[in-house]
Enzyme design. Sequence first.
Site, PDB file in Angstrom:
ATOM      1  N   SER A  84     -53.831  20.760  -9.234  1.00  0.00           N
ATOM      2  CA  SER A  84     -54.735  19.842  -9.930  1.00  0.00           C
ATOM      3  C   SER A  84     -55.084  18.714  -8.969  1.00  0.00           C
ATOM      4  CB  SER A  84     -54.107  19.353 -11.227  1.00  0.00           C
ATOM      5  OG  SER A  84     -53.110  18.435 -10.928  1.00  0.00           O
ATOM      6  N   GLU A 115     -68.656  17.013  -5.203  1.00  0.00           N
ATOM      7  CA  GLU A 115     -69.100  17.966  -6.227  1.00  0.00           C
ATOM      8  C   GLU A 115     -68.965  17.356  -7.616  1.00  0.00           C
ATOM      9  OE1 GLU A 115     -66.383  21.211  -5.863  1.00  0.00           O
ATOM     10  OE2 GLU A 115     -66.933  21.618  -3.774  1.00  0.00           O
ATOM     11  N   LYS A 117     -67.679  16.928 -11.137  1.00  0.00           N
ATOM     12  CA  LYS A 117     -66.465  17.451 -11.758  1.00  0.00           C
ATOM     13  C   LYS A 117     -66.832  17.924 -13.156  1.00  0.00           C
ATOM     14  CE  LYS A 117     -61.587  16.499 -12.450  1.00  0.00           C
ATOM     15  NZ  LYS A 117     -61.478  16.952 -13.837  1.00  0.00           N
ATOM     16  N   ASP A 119     -66.656  19.254 -16.819  1.00  0.00           N
ATOM     17  CA  ASP A 119     -65.680  19.063 -17.880  1.00  0.00           C
ATOM     18  C   ASP A 119     -65.601  20.351 -18.694  1.00  0.00           C
ATOM     19  OD1 ASP A 119     -63.820  17.869 -19.397  1.00  0.00           O
ATOM     20  OD2 ASP A 119     -65.168  16.463 -20.395  1.00  0.00           O
ATOM     21  N   TYR A 231     -66.373  26.678  -7.549  1.00  0.00           N
ATOM     22  CA  TYR A 231     -66.226  25.564  -6.614  1.00  0.00           C
ATOM     23  C   TYR A 231     -65.196  25.805  -5.522  1.00  0.00           C
ATOM     24  CZ  TYR A 231     -62.441  24.525  -9.900  1.00  0.00           C
ATOM     25  OH  TYR A 231     -61.343  24.612 -10.709  1.00  0.00           O
ATOM     26  N   LYS A 319     -63.174   9.678 -10.999  1.00  0.00           N
ATOM     27  CA  LYS A 319     -63.585   9.798 -12.402  1.00  0.00           C
ATOM     28  C   LYS A 319     -64.599   8.725 -12.774  1.00  0.00           C
ATOM     29  CE  LYS A 319     -61.429  12.156 -15.082  1.00  0.00           C
ATOM     30  NZ  LYS A 319     -60.111  12.669 -15.444  1.00  0.00           N
ATOM     31  N   CYS A 413     -74.792   1.120 -54.022  1.00  0.00           N
ATOM     32  CA  CYS A 413     -75.424   1.390 -52.730  1.00  0.00           C
ATOM     33  C   CYS A 413     -75.869   0.066 -52.105  1.00  0.00           C
ATOM     34  CB  CYS A 413     -76.629   2.306 -52.921  1.00  0.00           C
ATOM     35  SG  CYS A 413     -77.646   2.432 -51.437  1.00  0.00           S
ATOM     36  N   CYS A 416     -79.898  -0.137 -52.189  1.00  0.00           N
ATOM     37  CA  CYS A 416     -80.726  -0.192 -53.392  1.00  0.00           C
ATOM     38  C   CYS A 416     -79.958  -0.601 -54.641  1.00  0.00           C
ATOM     39  CB  CYS A 416     -81.410   1.156 -53.625  1.00  0.00           C
ATOM     40  SG  CYS A 416     -80.252   2.447 -54.134  1.00  0.00           S
ATOM     41  N   CYS A 431     -75.295   7.901 -52.598  1.00  0.00           N
ATOM     42  CA  CYS A 431     -76.259   7.182 -53.417  1.00  0.00           C
ATOM     43  C   CYS A 431     -77.229   8.250 -53.901  1.00  0.00           C
ATOM     44  CB  CYS A 431     -76.999   6.156 -52.557  1.00  0.00           C
ATOM     45  SG  CYS A 431     -78.561   5.615 -53.282  1.00  0.00           S
ATOM     46  N   CYS A 436     -84.241   5.324 -52.706  1.00  0.00           N
ATOM     47  CA  CYS A 436     -83.472   4.301 -51.986  1.00  0.00           C
ATOM     48  C   CYS A 436     -84.121   4.075 -50.617  1.00  0.00           C
ATOM     49  CB  CYS A 436     -82.038   4.789 -51.817  1.00  0.00           C
ATOM     50  SG  CYS A 436     -81.076   3.792 -50.685  1.00  0.00           S
TER      51      CYS A 436
HETATM   52  S1  IVH Z   1     -61.187  21.491  -7.181  1.00  0.00           S
HETATM   53  C1  IVH Z   1     -57.405  21.697  -5.099  1.00  0.00           C
HETATM   54  N1  IVH Z   1     -63.676  21.108  -7.967  1.00  0.00           N
HETATM   55  O1  IVH Z   1     -60.761  19.679 -12.486  1.00  0.00           O
HETATM   56  C2  IVH Z   1     -58.669  21.572  -5.829  1.00  0.00           C
HETATM   57  N2  IVH Z   1     -61.956  21.108  -9.604  1.00  0.00           N
HETATM   58  O2  IVH Z   1     -57.581  18.683 -11.762  1.00  0.00           O
HETATM   59  C3  IVH Z   1     -58.508  21.694  -7.283  1.00  0.00           C
HETATM   60  N3  IVH Z   1     -62.759  20.786 -11.892  1.00  0.00           N
HETATM   61  O3  IVH Z   1     -58.914  21.812 -14.005  1.00  0.00           O
HETATM   62  C4  IVH Z   1     -59.706  21.741  -8.072  1.00  0.00           C
HETATM   63  N4  IVH Z   1     -64.896  20.621 -11.399  1.00  0.00           N
HETATM   64  O4  IVH Z   1     -60.937  23.084 -13.042  1.00  0.00           O
HETATM   65  C5  IVH Z   1     -62.386  21.211  -8.340  1.00  0.00           C
HETATM   66  N5  IVH Z   1     -65.898  20.794  -8.514  1.00  0.00           N
HETATM   67  C6  IVH Z   1     -64.622  20.901  -8.889  1.00  0.00           C
HETATM   68  C7  IVH Z   1     -64.230  20.793 -10.242  1.00  0.00           C
HETATM   69  C8  IVH Z   1     -62.879  20.907 -10.554  1.00  0.00           C
HETATM   70  C9  IVH Z   1     -64.003  20.606 -12.371  1.00  0.00           C
HETATM   71  C10 IVH Z   1     -61.520  20.817 -12.705  1.00  0.00           C
HETATM   72  C11 IVH Z   1     -60.596  21.935 -12.333  1.00  0.00           C
HETATM   73  C12 IVH Z   1     -59.237  21.439 -12.701  1.00  0.00           C
HETATM   74  C13 IVH Z   1     -59.398  19.953 -12.635  1.00  0.00           C
HETATM   75  C14 IVH Z   1     -58.688  19.414 -11.417  1.00  0.00           C
END
Ligand code: IVH
Length: 679
Positions: A84, A115, A117, A119, A231, A319, A413, A416, A431, A436
């Site tokens: 992660s 890149e 990130k 969600d 990615y 973030k 309400c 009205c 209501c 209204c």
């Molecule tokens: S790279 C070692 N690139 O974010 C690199 N992660 O904590 C590890 N995520 O659940 C991940 N977009 O799925 C990477 N462009 C991106 C991403 C990405 C979303 C998510 C990934 C993971 C969390 C990383």
Amino acid sequence: MSDLEKIEKRIEKLREEIWYHNYRYYALNDPVISDAEYDALFRELQELENRYPQFRTPDSPTQKVGYPPLDAFEPFEHRQPMLSLENAFTEEEVINFDARVKKGLGGASCSYVAEPKMDGVAIEVVYENGVLVRAGTRGDGRIGEDITPNVRTIRAVPLKLYTFDGAPEVPPRVDVRGEVYMDRRDFELLNDEQVRKGFQPFANPRNAASGSLRQLDSSITARRPLKVFFYGVGHVERLSFSTHWDVLEALRKWGLPVNPLCRRCSDIREAIDHYHYLESIRHDLPYEIDGMVIKVNETEYQRKLGEKTRSPRWAIAFKFSAYKAITRVRDIRVQVGRTGILTPVAELEPINVGGVVVRNATLHNYDEIKRKDVRIGDTVVVSRAGDVIPEVVEVLKDQRTGKEAEFEMPKACPACGSPVVRLKDEVAFRCLNQNCPARIKASIIHFASRDGLDIEGLGEKTVSLLVDRGLVKSVSDLYRLKKGDLLSLPGFAEISAQNLLDALEKSKRTTLSRFIYALGIPYVGQYTANVLAEHFGSLERLMKARREELLEIPGVGEKVADAVCSFFEKEENQKLIKKLLDYGFTIQDERDYPEEVFDDFWKGKTVVFTGTLNRFSRDAAAKLVTERGAKVTKSVSKRTDIVVVGKDPGSKYQKAKELGITILDEKEFLQRLGIEAEG
Ligand code: IVH
């Protein structure tokens, strides 16, 4: 060659061709054939495979569905752990990250890749000799769940990789990693459908993506609008990359979608600039991103830096500022919606939540207030997810002083004064007064909204003024407004008044599904409006529909059937519709007008031109599309439907690609106008 061999060759050729067109469509967002041509290839392949099943292979594009449901997921082991990321929330933290990287490299400087990130939900997909063999979730990073049948159903995931456009040869084995997500809009439509079927709606697009991916029955996943961006790679056999950018390029050219908003940055400053850019456009993107990932580009440097237990030292997640904030509830008011439902809203001490000042937050309903025990004067956590209305998520009870007051629903309400009732088995208080003013305002706002008749310039403020001054008592009154009426309102001048009148005029030409939605029939959201429009084809037929007939339509349940019947039975609603038709409404039955018909294609679309066209000046081209019912604007945004690209296009072209907007070159533009291209 025998006939059978010829057929086998043809099947192989079709498979490859279709994967190529999938690549153009999903990975490059730049298709080179029309949907109809694609369908024809697909059908030919399907027919041949049906007749000669001996030539059907698991990597055929036709094999995207059709697995028996599982009892449980098998474990999925990652050859290389899926790590992660460490988080950063400020520029300072990112600059410190850069300093750590430089130090770790003994003073050498690296370049970065930035890149979005996504969600969504992380997945790993294993390709052996280019063929998708397995796919799994991240799990604890070492072992996840095997969701192969489900991942196979995602349209943008190729079942076979090819070496397109000069990519490196597809290696004997490659584990690719990416994020499965759902577009916001698809999420909303899915939720509409969930609610209609009596299921719990998903809290956000990420949960919807995750829930859809973790189905034991892959035919359910197949029906969910899942998308994916890749990615990175895990384990790769017999191929090495010198930079991460090369990895992304290779993925894309093997046919795997890569986010077009990834950037190569020569230093950390450029990465930070890109972060601010992404932050500024994030709300225009069709999907949710929660930040940006910064990765050291050179793979040799990545190796040198190595990793800690859970995260690499060569990457960081920057973030977007937290979407949560702490503030105080000044008061709790109730808002009256178009169906008369009273929604309690917390009036807050204004607070900045991720770049937006929030003054109100929804408390959903009375039961929710009691469940969370929200009191007037409480200190609370508010959160704002994407474009969704902010909500109170938690009360900080240890901050109580004892002066907080419990909230009770009003007996009358607030708009009205009619008595408020709670119907049996309902969570909501209502209501019931049809006249209204709060209900009238809400129904007009709904009528004019983007998914309704899309009347530009008729927002909440104007509607409120119009109703309060008695100029409008029902939606039909909108079409009686004179310029003088508008000029009498604060904030209106000659041009704005004329613009609103023009927008009202334009809204009279609409489609059946929009019209049905705009009427605001209880339980009839966008999805159901579409279903009804598809089924009945005309307003007249819908108005005459009997309950039994409605119930026969797949996707229409008792609640919808009752609501539709009782809506059209009411004399006032019949009168309203008659009035609208008398004012010159023309309601198009979408079913009779396939996309090929040019004027239907342009109708209601927002179009942007960029670059030089051969055949026309910009003005002439603009005139051609406005005549066909489109609107021309100067800049590309999420509201843009089509970008027409001439020679030497500007940055609008790039932006359109990034936003995934339909792009037409001059030839396609001419075709869509019904004009033959020369030569
Ligand atoms: S790279 C070692 N690139 O974010 C690199 N992660 O904590 C590890 N995520 O659940 C991940 N977009 O799925 C990477 N462009 C991106 C991403 C990405 C979303 C998510 C990934 C993971 C969390 C990383």
